[in-house]
Design an enzyme around this catalytic site. Sequence first.
Site, PDB file in Angstrom:
ATOM      1  N   ILE A   7      43.001  31.674  36.330  1.00  0.00           N
ATOM      2  CA  ILE A   7      42.958  31.219  34.942  1.00  0.00           C
ATOM      3  C   ILE A   7      43.733  32.239  34.115  1.00  0.00           C
ATOM      4  O   ILE A   7      43.687  33.439  34.387  1.00  0.00           O
ATOM      5  CB  ILE A   7      41.520  31.002  34.422  1.00  0.00           C
ATOM      6  CG1 ILE A   7      40.664  32.242  34.599  1.00  0.00           C
ATOM      7  CG2 ILE A   7      40.871  29.803  35.107  1.00  0.00           C
ATOM      8  CD1 ILE A   7      39.262  32.114  34.022  1.00  0.00           C
ATOM      9  N   ASN A   9      43.547  33.586  31.232  1.00  0.00           N
ATOM     10  CA  ASN A   9      42.945  34.664  30.435  1.00  0.00           C
ATOM     11  C   ASN A   9      42.123  35.650  31.270  1.00  0.00           C
ATOM     12  O   ASN A   9      41.496  36.544  30.719  1.00  0.00           O
ATOM     13  CB  ASN A   9      42.106  34.093  29.292  1.00  0.00           C
ATOM     14  CG  ASN A   9      40.916  33.294  29.782  1.00  0.00           C
ATOM     15  OD1 ASN A   9      40.879  32.875  30.928  1.00  0.00           O
ATOM     16  ND2 ASN A   9      39.956  33.062  28.908  1.00  0.00           N
ATOM     17  N   CYS A  10      42.152  35.537  32.571  1.00  0.00           N
ATOM     18  CA  CYS A  10      41.427  36.449  33.466  1.00  0.00           C
ATOM     19  C   CYS A  10      42.207  37.758  33.594  1.00  0.00           C
ATOM     20  O   CYS A  10      43.399  37.758  33.934  1.00  0.00           O
ATOM     21  CB  CYS A  10      41.255  35.798  34.833  1.00  0.00           C
ATOM     22  SG  CYS A  10      40.557  36.875  36.097  1.00  0.00           S
ATOM     23  N   ASP A  11      41.555  38.877  33.329  1.00  0.00           N
ATOM     24  CA  ASP A  11      42.216  40.176  33.392  1.00  0.00           C
ATOM     25  C   ASP A  11      42.773  40.484  34.778  1.00  0.00           C
ATOM     26  O   ASP A  11      43.864  41.049  34.909  1.00  0.00           O
ATOM     27  CB  ASP A  11      41.265  41.291  32.957  1.00  0.00           C
ATOM     28  CG  ASP A  11      40.979  41.253  31.464  1.00  0.00           C
ATOM     29  OD1 ASP A  11      41.788  40.670  30.707  1.00  0.00           O
ATOM     30  OD2 ASP A  11      39.943  41.805  31.053  1.00  0.00           O
ATOM     31  N   LYS A  14      45.881  38.463  35.284  1.00  0.00           N
ATOM     32  CA  LYS A  14      46.973  39.063  34.500  1.00  0.00           C
ATOM     33  C   LYS A  14      47.547  40.276  35.228  1.00  0.00           C
ATOM     34  O   LYS A  14      48.767  40.449  35.305  1.00  0.00           O
ATOM     35  CB  LYS A  14      46.474  39.482  33.116  1.00  0.00           C
ATOM     36  CG  LYS A  14      46.186  38.338  32.181  1.00  0.00           C
ATOM     37  CD  LYS A  14      45.655  38.893  30.867  1.00  0.00           C
ATOM     38  CE  LYS A  14      45.195  37.787  29.946  1.00  0.00           C
ATOM     39  NZ  LYS A  14      44.631  38.323  28.692  1.00  0.00           N
TER      40      LYS A  14
END
Length: 118
Positions: A7, A9-11, A14
């Site tokens: 996903i 927005n998952c750190d 990223k």
Amino acid sequence: MITVYGISNCDTVKKARRWLEQHAIEYRFHDLRSDGLDKSQVQSWLQELGWETLVNRRSTSWKALDAAEREQMDDRRALAAILQQPTLIKRPLLDIGHERHCGFSAPAWEALLLRHTL
């Protein structure tokens, strides 16, 4: 083609995507929320990895499941749960074509992708 499932927005996702870009490794990103999941694809992941590897048991999605559902989890129940809540998947899921790996570790990915490019 390498595919990274996660996903946006998952750190950890990223961090993994940044690592791939820094190493000039081409990949396709598949957002589990917006791009969805195919039942047969999840079934094959479960057959290859098992629910214990594929499901992130530290996630808020896992903790939100009913306690009885968590205790009785198996591959069949995991399939239904993942299709209903794709964020149960341990992210990122790296698909290099002939094998899949869950989670991100720079040293592990480096060894794996070096092997893959030989």
